[in-house]
Write an enzyme that holds these catalytic residues in place. Sequence first.
Site: not given
Length: 297
Positions: A48-49, A111, A137, A142, A165, A207
């Site tokens: 994401t980052t 989604y 994850y 999100r 994570k 992380i």
Amino acid sequence: MREPIFTGTCTAIVTPFDESGAINYDAFGALIDNQIQRGVDAICVCGTTGESATMSIREHIAVVEFCVKRANHRVKIIAGAGSNDTSAAVYLSQHAQDSGADALLHVTPYYNKATQTGLIRHYEYIADRVDLPIILYNVPSRTGVSFTAETYKYLAQNPQINGVKEASGNFSLLAHTRCVCPDDFYIWSGNDDQVVPMMSLGAKGVISVASNLVPEVMVKMSHLCLEDRFTEAAQIQIGYMDLIDALFTEVNPIPIKAAMNLAGHQAGGLRLPLCDISDKNLEVLKAAMVRAGVIGG
């Protein structure tokens, strides 16, 4: 027993873009070298980052390959390969494996809002088609869906799945997961503000977004926890909460890129729909960075 992919601090590294919006590989190489020189235990690329959501498939594959080659076995490289399309996740995973990555990070499909059965089938399908260990994850803020402890328990039976994570912020879920899963199903914090409490419940590290900016701090904090020196680690966690909060005044990675540019790193801008940090939050960020000694006043 499975061994953890890493212990300590893994940087969820940003992807620098140039003024035209293209990936700035010279700057990216410098960021990778800087992270390794400053002691991180692993690097997570195309998460994401790293703004993987706005990368083309071709860019994604190239960025992972570049990161693996630049690191050159100095640290473990975890390749983000998640998608809400299972076949696309397999495709990215296979290319990451071919590039020489050490492990994969797979976010829950966003989604679609899969059921727990759908999550199990998604991850089993991927695990059957790659040889690399997989880190799940969980970031429901999100994706709109969260694992349950029972789903973790089921997936933990798969030898390809190394752990998770955890970025749900749900400590009850963490405790239940530790209760029902085997000791070699590993957990890493996905939230910089919860590293010490999560590691006190058995997480193996973090992380991290903040380690893009202050890698030594996050490494020291996580390694103190690994040494059961939680009181000292807690002092660091508390002392840096102001900066960590400032790095999340807007959605990640908006503030971290702004902070890195302020600190003299060439992180570049963002790709739409993300945009530059607001003037108000930029001042909050600058003030926090000054108080933390990251930049001068």
